[in-house]
Design a protein around this motif. Structure first.
Motif, short mmCIF file in Angstrom:
data_model
loop_
_atom_site.label_atom_id
_atom_site.label_comp_id
_atom_site.label_asym_id
_atom_site.label_seq_id
_atom_site.Cartn_x
_atom_site.Cartn_y
_atom_site.Cartn_z
N GLN A 1 0.83 -1.20 0.00
CA GLN A 1 0.00 0.00 0.00
C GLN A 1 0.87 1.25 0.00
O GLN A 1 1.83 1.37 0.75
CB GLN A 1 -0.91 0.01 1.23
N VAL A 2 0.50 2.21 -0.83
CA VAL A 2 1.25 3.46 -0.92
C VAL A 2 0.79 4.41 0.18
O VAL A 2 -0.41 4.64 0.36
CB VAL A 2 1.04 4.12 -2.30
N VAL A 3 1.74 4.95 0.93
CA VAL A 3 1.45 5.91 2.00
C VAL A 3 1.88 7.29 1.53
O VAL A 3 3.07 7.59 1.50
CB VAL A 3 2.18 5.53 3.31
N LEU A 4 0.92 8.11 1.15
CA LEU A 4 1.24 9.42 0.59
C LEU A 4 1.24 10.53 1.63
O LEU A 4 1.84 11.58 1.40
CB LEU A 4 0.25 9.76 -0.53
N MET A 5 0.54 10.31 2.75
CA MET A 5 0.54 11.30 3.83
C MET A 5 0.68 10.59 5.16
O MET A 5 0.11 9.52 5.37
CB MET A 5 -0.76 12.11 3.82
N ALA A 6 1.45 11.20 6.06
CA ALA A 6 1.63 10.62 7.39
C ALA A 6 0.33 10.70 8.18
O ALA A 6 -0.36 11.72 8.15
CB ALA A 6 2.75 11.35 8.12
N TYR A 7 -0.01 9.62 8.88
CA TYR A 7 -1.22 9.61 9.70
C TYR A 7 -1.02 10.51 10.92
O TYR A 7 -0.07 10.33 11.67
CB TYR A 7 -1.50 8.17 10.15
N PRO A 8 -1.90 11.50 11.12
CA PRO A 8 -1.68 12.47 12.20
C PRO A 8 -1.98 11.94 13.59
O PRO A 8 -1.61 12.57 14.58
CB PRO A 8 -2.65 13.60 11.83
N GLY A 9 -2.66 10.82 13.69
CA GLY A 9 -3.01 10.27 15.00
C GLY A 9 -4.48 10.49 15.32
O GLY A 9 -5.10 11.47 14.90
N ALA A 10 -5.04 9.56 16.10
CA ALA A 10 -6.46 9.61 16.44
C ALA A 10 -6.80 10.88 17.21
O ALA A 10 -7.83 11.51 16.97
CB ALA A 10 -6.85 8.37 17.24
N PHE A 11 -5.95 11.25 18.15
CA PHE A 11 -6.24 12.43 18.98
C PHE A 11 -6.31 13.69 18.14
O PHE A 11 -7.21 14.53 18.32
CB PHE A 11 -5.18 12.59 20.07
N THR A 12 -5.39 13.85 17.19
CA THR A 12 -5.38 15.03 16.34
C THR A 12 -6.63 15.10 15.47
O THR A 12 -7.25 16.16 15.32
CB THR A 12 -4.13 15.04 15.44
N LEU A 13 -7.04 13.98 14.91
CA LEU A 13 -8.25 13.95 14.08
C LEU A 13 -9.47 14.32 14.91
O LEU A 13 -10.31 15.13 14.47
CB LEU A 13 -8.43 12.56 13.47
N ALA A 14 -9.60 13.72 16.10
CA ALA A 14 -10.76 14.00 16.95
C ALA A 14 -10.74 15.45 17.45
O ALA A 14 -11.78 16.11 17.50
CB ALA A 14 -10.79 13.04 18.13
N ARG A 15 -9.57 15.95 17.79
CA ARG A 15 -9.46 17.33 18.27
C ARG A 15 -9.85 18.32 17.18
O ARG A 15 -10.55 19.31 17.45
CB ARG A 15 -8.02 17.61 18.72
N THR A 16 -9.44 18.05 15.95
CA THR A 16 -9.79 18.94 14.84
C THR A 16 -11.30 19.00 14.63
O THR A 16 -11.88 20.08 14.47
CB THR A 16 -9.10 18.48 13.55
N GLU A 17 -11.94 17.84 14.66
CA GLU A 17 -13.40 17.82 14.49
C GLU A 17 -14.10 18.49 15.67
O GLU A 17 -15.10 19.19 15.51
CB GLU A 17 -13.90 16.39 14.31
#
Length: 219
Positions: A108-124
């Motif tokens: 699988q090609v990884v084009l962007m680093a995963y920011p982490g669950a906390f960062t995703l939830a905090r942004t939302e």
């Protein structure tokens, strides 16, 4: 709460949830970048923010906030600036070119680093909590379905849980839509295009929020 009243409320709630606002855009683009599971994880932040707003509305503080021009303007401008910042950040996000370092063991090609669950939830969470129209919805929309002959707290609890369930279902739908796009992203150029579309839409949402009038949003 009567069952027919609940059905009417549930239908109206899912219609409100389906509107393609900033949080739904985030769910869709998180799905496109990182997958449906990541979109769902990020959506936890949104649900927490809406749950907090529902509690505020139920305790009567929402009426005070909805009536305060100063509070509305502060929340509106903070939310607008945050959306614009998210848009610029998305536009400029680092994308990896396809090489040996961006391909996992499964191919699988990884084009962007995963920011982490906390960062995703905090942004939302911050995106949802920075939208003053949400508190206006909860203070103006929910009371229309209240039966004065029945217990207020129980009815508000049922409506709150129903709204959160509908919102959760809708964010998964947007995440699934994004997940379909994820399969089409095969190169760094595709990911950069996605980031720029995401950035432009978020900046546009921020500008629209900045020009939102309190009387218009409560309609």
């Amino acid at each position: 709460m009567q069952f027919d009243t609940w059905l009417l409320f549930a239908g109206a709630a899912i219609a409100l949830s389906m509107v393609p606002g900033p949080n739904n855009l985030l769910a869709m683009f998180n799905g496109a970048r990182y997958g449906v599971v990541s979109a769902a994880v990020g959506g936890v932040g949104r649900i927490m923010a809406f749950a907090l707003m529902i509690v505020i509305a139920a305790t009567g503080l929402g009426v005070i906030l909805a009536a305060s021009e100063t509070a509305f303007l502060i929340i509106k401008w903070v939310g607008a600036v945050y959306l614009v910042w998210l848009g610029v950040k998305s536009w400029l996000a680092k994308v990896h070119d396809v090489d040996a370092d961006t391909v996992t063991g499964s191919g699988q090609v990884v084009l962007m680093a995963y920011p982490g669950a906390f960062t995703l939830a905090r942004t939302e969470f911050l995106t949802a909590i920075g939208n003053p129209k949400a508190i206006l919805i909860f203070t103006a929309f929910f009371p229309q379905f209240l039966d004065p002959a029945q217990a207020y707290g129980a009815q508000f609890t049922v409506m709150g849980l129903t709204f959160l369930a509908m919102e959760s279902s809708v964010l998964l739908v947007y995440g699934l839509l994004g997940g379909q796009v994820k399969g089409l992203i095969r190169s760094a150029r595709h990911m950069r295009m996605l980031n720029r579309v995401s950035g432009a839409l978020l900046v546009g949402a921020g500008v629209l929020l900045a020009f939102t009038e309190r009387t218009r949003s409560s309609a």
